[in-house]
Motif scaffolding. Structure first.
Motif, PDB file in Angstrom:
ATOM      1  N   ARG A  10       0.839  -1.207   0.000  1.00  0.00           N
ATOM      2  CA  ARG A  10       0.000   0.000   0.000  1.00  0.00           C
ATOM      3  C   ARG A  10       0.875   1.259   0.000  1.00  0.00           C
ATOM      4  N   HIS A  11       1.950   1.229   0.802  1.00  0.00           N
ATOM      5  CA  HIS A  11       2.885   2.352   0.874  1.00  0.00           C
ATOM      6  C   HIS A  11       3.489   2.636  -0.503  1.00  0.00           C
ATOM      7  N   SER A  14       0.830   4.044  -2.961  1.00  0.00           N
ATOM      8  CA  SER A  14       0.524   5.449  -2.680  1.00  0.00           C
ATOM      9  C   SER A  14       1.672   6.347  -3.110  1.00  0.00           C
ATOM     10  N   GLU A  21      -1.367  12.170   0.767  1.00  0.00           N
ATOM     11  CA  GLU A  21      -2.428  11.970   1.762  1.00  0.00           C
ATOM     12  C   GLU A  21      -2.654  10.474   2.002  1.00  0.00           C
ATOM     13  N   ALA A  22      -2.735   9.694   0.939  1.00  0.00           N
ATOM     14  CA  ALA A  22      -2.898   8.244   1.085  1.00  0.00           C
ATOM     15  C   ALA A  22      -1.665   7.636   1.739  1.00  0.00           C
ATOM     16  N   LEU A  24       0.372   9.042   3.926  1.00  0.00           N
ATOM     17  CA  LEU A  24       0.480   9.392   5.342  1.00  0.00           C
ATOM     18  C   LEU A  24      -0.502   8.645   6.240  1.00  0.00           C
ATOM     19  N   VAL A  25      -1.556   8.096   5.659  1.00  0.00           N
ATOM     20  CA  VAL A  25      -2.528   7.318   6.434  1.00  0.00           C
ATOM     21  C   VAL A  25      -1.850   6.151   7.150  1.00  0.00           C
ATOM     22  N   ASP A  26      -0.810   5.606   6.533  1.00  0.00           N
ATOM     23  CA  ASP A  26      -0.152   4.418   7.079  1.00  0.00           C
ATOM     24  C   ASP A  26       1.042   4.726   7.979  1.00  0.00           C
ATOM     25  N   THR A  28       2.406   6.360  11.775  1.00  0.00           N
ATOM     26  CA  THR A  28       2.011   6.800  13.114  1.00  0.00           C
ATOM     27  C   THR A  28       2.166   8.319  13.169  1.00  0.00           C
ATOM     28  N   ARG A  46       4.486  15.260   5.569  1.00  0.00           N
ATOM     29  CA  ARG A  46       3.613  15.676   4.461  1.00  0.00           C
ATOM     30  C   ARG A  46       4.381  16.586   3.508  1.00  0.00           C
ATOM     31  N   LYS A 101       1.033   0.299  11.521  1.00  0.00           N
ATOM     32  CA  LYS A 101       1.438   1.544  10.865  1.00  0.00           C
ATOM     33  C   LYS A 101       2.955   1.673  10.899  1.00  0.00           C
TER      34      LYS A 101
END
Length: 115
Positions: A10-11, A14, A21-22, A24-26, A28, A46, A101
């Motif tokens: 996923r990392h 993204s 944004e996607a 950074l969801v993963d 901490t 970010r 995460k």
């Protein structure tokens, strides 16, 4: 596929989609990112990813994941553009995973971590 492997896939997806944004969801909230000798200051992930994605247009190709549970290593190739020139480097990323995460990432790039 383990949860940690899914996290890394996923990392990378993204990252390649240039979607900070996607990405950074993963992470901490207090995640640490180290590339070469540079540590991204706390709270600036970010900005770091947004700037890199806009200026360097990087792309990762994942070769394999070594899943150690709370520590995961990923062997990749990164391609990016710097001053109009395409560059490629092999890299290993070591991720510390806490509660699903990324809490810390350390990037070891062949050659220099500098663009």
């Amino acid at each position: 596929m383990s949860t940690s492997e899914e996290l890394i896939h996923r990392h990378v997806a993204s990252f390649n989609a240039a979607d900070p944004e996607a990405l950074l969801v993963d992470f901490t909230p207090d995640a640490t990112w180290v590339t070469g000798q540079y540590t991204v200051p706390e709270g600036q992930l970010r900005e770091f990813f947004t700037t890199a994605m806009e200026g360097l247009t990087p792309h990762l190709r994942l070769h394999r994941i070594i899943d150690g549970g709370d520590t995961v290593a990923a062997e990749m190739t990164e391609t990016w553009t710097h001053e109009g020139n395409e560059r490629t480097a092999a890299l290993i990323a070591v991720f510390d995973v806490v509660d699903g995460k990324i809490a810390r990432a350390k990037i070891y790039r062949e050659g220099s971590a500098d663009a």
